[in-house]
Design a protein around this motif. Sequence first.
Motif, PDB file in Angstrom:
ATOM      1  N   ALA A  71       0.817  -1.214   0.000  1.00 34.92           N
ATOM      2  CA  ALA A  71       0.000   0.000   0.000  1.00 34.92           C
ATOM      3  C   ALA A  71       0.847   1.259   0.000  1.00 34.92           C
ATOM      4  O   ALA A  71       0.360   2.343  -0.326  1.00 34.92           O
ATOM      5  CB  ALA A  71      -0.931   0.004   1.218  1.00 34.92           C
ATOM      6  N   TYR A 148      -8.120  -0.423  -1.795  1.00 36.50           N
ATOM      7  CA  TYR A 148      -6.994  -1.227  -2.267  1.00 36.50           C
ATOM      8  C   TYR A 148      -7.371  -2.008  -3.529  1.00 36.50           C
ATOM      9  O   TYR A 148      -6.618  -2.026  -4.513  1.00 36.50           O
ATOM     10  CB  TYR A 148      -6.541  -2.193  -1.167  1.00 36.50           C
ATOM     11  N   GLN A 182      -3.168  -5.314   3.772  1.00 39.86           N
ATOM     12  CA  GLN A 182      -3.067  -5.392   2.313  1.00 39.86           C
ATOM     13  C   GLN A 182      -3.052  -6.837   1.820  1.00 39.86           C
ATOM     14  O   GLN A 182      -3.559  -7.139   0.740  1.00 39.86           O
ATOM     15  CB  GLN A 182      -1.820  -4.651   1.844  1.00 39.86           C
TER      16      GLN A 182
END
Length: 217
Positions: A71, A148, A182
């Motif tokens: 990220a 994301y 993530q």
Amino acid sequence: MAIRPVFVVSLDSQYCIRENIEFEYFNGFSDQQKKRCIRSLHQAYQKKHPEKRVLEISSKSEEELGIKLSAFQLMATLQNGKKCSVESAFQASKTFENGGPYLDLLEVSPKAAKKEERLKNSGKLLSFSFDGQIFPIEPKTYFYHWLYIHALHTYPKLTEALIHYDAFTDIVFNPQKSINCQAEAAAIYVSLQKQGLLQDALKDRETFLKIVYHLSS
């Protein structure tokens, strides 16, 4: 010894299974120590699941793909065409009872955005505000996963490589201290894609919430 989660792609409505793995932990903050921890965690996981391909997703990863998927590295595109890291976008979107969203954080490094003092001193977190859209704080991982996964989908070369993996880790993620990960978002992406649900999930916030969390807005 330590215990950390491995996020395993699940080809059903769970999308991702969190499997806690005990492994030998190496103390220290250096990249070398983190990499030793990653190897140890992966070895412990693959001892139980030798058929699984596992990828570390973080800036500490020994795989270039894992670093690019961090990220801190993965870029989100704003409506005005500008780009910023997923991490900076996430932190800049936080809206508190006494301040925010702090949109100036879109212009700073992800590390600086994450450490911004105002994020700690603005009271209770109320919502997330991103590109004119408001996201609730429940489910707790909703906005992060949405952000994301949308950012990730704009990088076909990364996603083409990603889908060959079965499980993901983030050595920095400690579930006792953090909520969003993530590696979990990546596992959900792979599951959605393999099940043919990704395009529908990306349509809008409401459809994403319905498909991924089985909830209506």
